[in-house]
Write a protein that holds these residues in place. Structure first.
Motif, PDB file in Angstrom:
ATOM      1  N   ARG A 228     -51.052  58.432  35.397  1.00 28.31           N
ATOM      2  CA  ARG A 228     -51.293  59.390  36.482  1.00 28.31           C
ATOM      3  C   ARG A 228     -52.044  61.129  35.990  1.00 28.31           C
ATOM      4  NH1 ARG A 228     -47.076  59.571  40.077  1.00 28.31           N
ATOM      5  NH2 ARG A 228     -45.764  56.795  39.621  1.00 28.31           N
ATOM      6  N   GLU A 229     -51.990  61.725  35.173  1.00 29.62           N
ATOM      7  CA  GLU A 229     -52.331  62.819  34.817  1.00 29.62           C
ATOM      8  C   GLU A 229     -53.310  62.333  33.772  1.00 29.62           C
ATOM      9  OE1 GLU A 229     -48.742  63.723  32.975  1.00 29.62           O
ATOM     10  OE2 GLU A 229     -49.216  62.449  35.243  1.00 29.62           O
ATOM     11  N   LEU A 230     -53.095  61.615  33.108  1.00 33.02           N
ATOM     12  CA  LEU A 230     -53.538  61.430  31.690  1.00 33.02           C
ATOM     13  C   LEU A 230     -54.364  60.380  32.090  1.00 33.02           C
ATOM     14  CD1 LEU A 230     -50.459  61.761  29.498  1.00 33.02           C
ATOM     15  CD2 LEU A 230     -52.071  63.073  29.237  1.00 33.02           C
ATOM     16  N   GLN A 231     -54.894  59.597  33.076  1.00 39.07           N
ATOM     17  CA  GLN A 231     -55.105  58.610  33.180  1.00 39.07           C
ATOM     18  C   GLN A 231     -56.912  58.403  32.438  1.00 39.07           C
ATOM     19  OE1 GLN A 231     -56.955  57.321  36.479  1.00 39.07           O
ATOM     20  NE2 GLN A 231     -54.831  55.984  36.445  1.00 39.07           N
ATOM     21  N   ALA A 232     -57.470  59.936  32.999  1.00 40.59           N
ATOM     22  CA  ALA A 232     -58.833  60.130  32.657  1.00 40.59           C
ATOM     23  C   ALA A 232     -59.364  60.093  31.342  1.00 40.59           C
ATOM     24  CB  ALA A 232     -59.250  61.490  32.717  1.00 40.59           C
ATOM     25  N   LEU A 233     -58.303  60.509  30.460  1.00 39.12           N
ATOM     26  CA  LEU A 233     -58.104  60.264  29.101  1.00 39.12           C
ATOM     27  C   LEU A 233     -57.849  58.291  28.485  1.00 39.12           C
ATOM     28  CD1 LEU A 233     -55.325  62.914  28.157  1.00 39.12           C
ATOM     29  CD2 LEU A 233     -57.647  63.349  28.186  1.00 39.12           C
ATOM     30  N   ALA A 234     -57.364  58.220  29.274  1.00 37.29           N
ATOM     31  CA  ALA A 234     -56.946  56.483  28.739  1.00 37.29           C
ATOM     32  C   ALA A 234     -58.354  55.661  29.230  1.00 37.29           C
ATOM     33  CB  ALA A 234     -55.732  55.994  29.785  1.00 37.29           C
ATOM     34  N   SER A 235     -58.432  54.571  27.954  1.00 31.01           N
ATOM     35  CA  SER A 235     -59.305  53.546  28.631  1.00 31.01           C
ATOM     36  C   SER A 235     -58.138  52.466  28.109  1.00 31.01           C
ATOM     37  CB  SER A 235     -60.638  54.013  27.346  1.00 31.01           C
ATOM     38  OG  SER A 235     -60.230  53.748  26.641  1.00 31.01           O
ATOM     39  N   ILE A 236     -58.737  51.059  28.507  1.00 28.08           N
ATOM     40  CA  ILE A 236     -58.404  49.615  28.672  1.00 28.08           C
ATOM     41  C   ILE A 236     -59.506  49.048  27.356  1.00 28.08           C
ATOM     42  CG2 ILE A 236     -57.972  47.983  29.524  1.00 28.08           C
ATOM     43  CD1 ILE A 236     -56.836  48.780  31.829  1.00 28.08           C
ATOM     44  N   GLN A 237     -59.522  48.835  26.563  1.00 23.99           N
ATOM     45  CA  GLN A 237     -59.733  47.576  25.152  1.00 23.99           C
ATOM     46  C   GLN A 237     -59.115  46.259  25.586  1.00 23.99           C
ATOM     47  OE1 GLN A 237     -61.028  49.351  22.095  1.00 23.99           O
ATOM     48  NE2 GLN A 237     -61.398  51.101  22.529  1.00 23.99           N
ATOM     49  N   GLU A 238     -60.099  45.157  25.686  1.00 28.28           N
ATOM     50  CA  GLU A 238     -58.954  43.826  25.726  1.00 28.28           C
ATOM     51  C   GLU A 238     -59.573  43.065  24.444  1.00 28.28           C
ATOM     52  OE1 GLU A 238     -57.338  42.185  29.506  1.00 28.28           O
ATOM     53  OE2 GLU A 238     -59.258  42.995  30.213  1.00 28.28           O
TER      54      GLU A 238
END
Length: 509
Positions: A28-38
């Motif tokens: 939600r509101e924290l999504q802009a702070l998050a990234s996915i690394q695989e």
């Protein structure tokens, strides 16, 4: 504000993590702070740690599964050594149930269960300076309609080159004791209209290789019918994979399945055992009459590629009973038959048979059975090698014309067991056996040990091997060939996607 990295170590690049995308979508509101690394199991762990820490994240969320638990243990240790202030949160099936059998004590938090809501709550608390005191954080099973769907999290690169994983429902109505899905007995479907809208967006963006992770896709006939209609309205090429219950195929569902074009539909049919006493022992409810009827229907009246499963080492099931299961399935289907080895996963109830049936399992992932009272350790090792050779020789699709020569009397199990014993004696390996060498070994065995005519075997192998453009026959086989196939096809024209991966030297999952 410091960021959040969501990461995991996949078995292969082609497997895009649906779990990470669920977590990211529901931040939600924290999504802009998050990234996915695989990452993949072939990556160096120190390199993985370096890349994760490059953005100096405050929180690292790691998905832990049976195939990556040992690698994650190493990763967590390195991360905490060089970045002790970074909070590490673990989630996923391998840490959601006790006992935890991999040492992950260096992690700060472990989320146990479905983590979408709980991970958001935990991240918000950590970033606000109010981290919880408890390290183990059980996540309650929630209602799926409250979740934000994750499918926009697939990149264009994902959709073009990787499997697109989706789920139309969670939970399983069955109680099979070896399976974690049996713990969630209430099937919780996503609203069909909402799901199909998301599926349409994926299609419009180019998704063509789609795998449903639902454990019992056809348990809800109405939803399954609408989803099948979605794909029936789409033009090939595409490839969609469903896991289905073998004894639940009403006529409207059957009629839809008959309309799929060749190469578009794969059905994973969970059998595990055809022995009634074994099935009852592990709380697996099966209608064996319907299973036979439905497999015959799927084999004879549909173009679906079938993938059926049998498990080696179930409590109280002898090798003779397992062999009878294999022989029966071989008479019912020409599809892939995956020979798996029983695993004891934390959280399942299969351990209740340990004492009565002498079940001994490895303490290390993937926790496979080592022996039981009916199958001693050395024999179990032989069966594991048989399963590996079965994948190379039969499931690969490389020897469609030749492999039946191994069992002229139709006793598939004992015939292939003899061949696998000989093959291991010749190679002392189950890996890195190239197609040319495997073809030569198969030729030798059929001629020297089965008494087959060399020219007949060579012609059969030529029909198998030369069906793909660019292949050449090994010299030992070429010396006996009397007939070369008239036409060759390309790899994509001949094999399913899974079989194509065998040609590329990638092992099946």
């Amino acid at each position: 504000m410091a960021g959040i990295v969501l990461t995991t170590i996949n078995a292969r690049y082609i497997h895009a993590s649906l779990g990470l995308r669920w977590l990211h979508a529901n931040l939600r509101e924290l999504q802009a702070l998050a990234s996915i690394q695989e990452y993949c199991l072939t990556d160096q762990i120190s390199d993985v740690a370096e890349k994760i820490l490059a953005s100096d994240p405050a929180i690292i969320g790691i998905g832990v599964y049976i195939w990556n638990a040992a690698a994650v243990q190493q990763l967590v240790a390195i991360l905490k050594q060089v970045a002790p202030a970074t909070r590490i949160v673990l989630g996923g099936p391998e840490v959601s149930h006790l006992p935890l059998r991999v040492d992950l004590d260096a992690a700060d938090y472990i989320l146990q269960g479905e983590g979408e809501i709980a991970f958001h709550t935990l991240c918000a608390a950590i970033l606000a300076g109010n981290p919880p005191a408890d390290r183990l954080l059980p996540a309650a099973v929630g209602e799926v309609e409250h979740l934000i769907l994750p499918y926009d999290g697939y990149t264009d690169e994902d959709l073009a080159h990787r499997i697109t994983y989706v789920e139309a429902a969670r939970g399983c109505p069955f109680t099979c004791e070896f399976c974690l899905s049996s713990l969630d007995k209430r099937v919780r479907p996503f609203a069909v209209d909402r799901f199909l809208e998301a599926l349409e967006r994926l299609w419009q963006r180019g998704a063509r290789t789609i795998k449903f992770v639902d454990r019992t896709f056809n348990s809800n006939f109405d939803a399954a019918g609408r989803i099948l209609d979605f794909f029936l309205a789409k033009p090939p090429p595409f490839h969609v994979h469903f896991e289905v219950i073998p004894d639940h195929f009403p006529d409207p569902l059957k009629e839809r399945l008959t309309r799929f074009a060749p190469g578009t539909l794969q059905l994973e049919v969970g059998i595990q055992t055809l022995h009634p006493e074994t099935a009852a022992r592990i709380s697996r409810r099966l209608d064996f009459v319907r299973i036979r009827e439905n497999l015959a229907f799927l084999e004879q009246q549909t173009q679906a590629h079938l993938h059926v499963d049998l498990i080696i080492g179930l409590p109280g099931e002898s090798l003779e009973q397992f062999g009878a299961n294999l022989n029966t399935l071989m008479a019912l289907t020409c599809g892939e038959i995956q020979l798996g080895v029983l695993k004891k996963l934390s959280g399942t109830t299969i351990d209740r048979h340990d004492r009565e049936y002498g079940m001994i399992y490895s303490a290390f992932p993937p926790y496979e059975i080592l022996e039981n009272e009916l199958i001693p350790f050395a024999r179990m090792q032989t069966m594991k090698r048989l399963a590996r050779f079965w994948d190379l020789v039969y499931n690969s699709g490389n020897f469609r014309h030749t492999v039946p020569l191994l069992w002229p009397d139709r006793d598939v199990f004992h015939s292939f067991l003899d061949f696998s014993l000989w093959l291991y004696g010749e190679t002392r390996a189950t890996w890195q056996i190239g197609l040319p060498r495997l073809a030569e070994l198969l030729f030798r065995y059929l001629v020297e040990h089965k008494g087959c005519d060399p020219s007949a075997v060579a012609d059969s192998l030529a029909a198998d091997i030369l069906v793909i453009k660019g292949r050449v026959l090994p010299a030992a086989i070429m010396a006996h060939v009397t007939r070369i196939p008239d036409a060759q096809r390309t790899l994509s024209e001949t094999l399913t996607k899974r079989q194509s991966r065998h040609q590329e030297g990638v092992e099946p999952g």
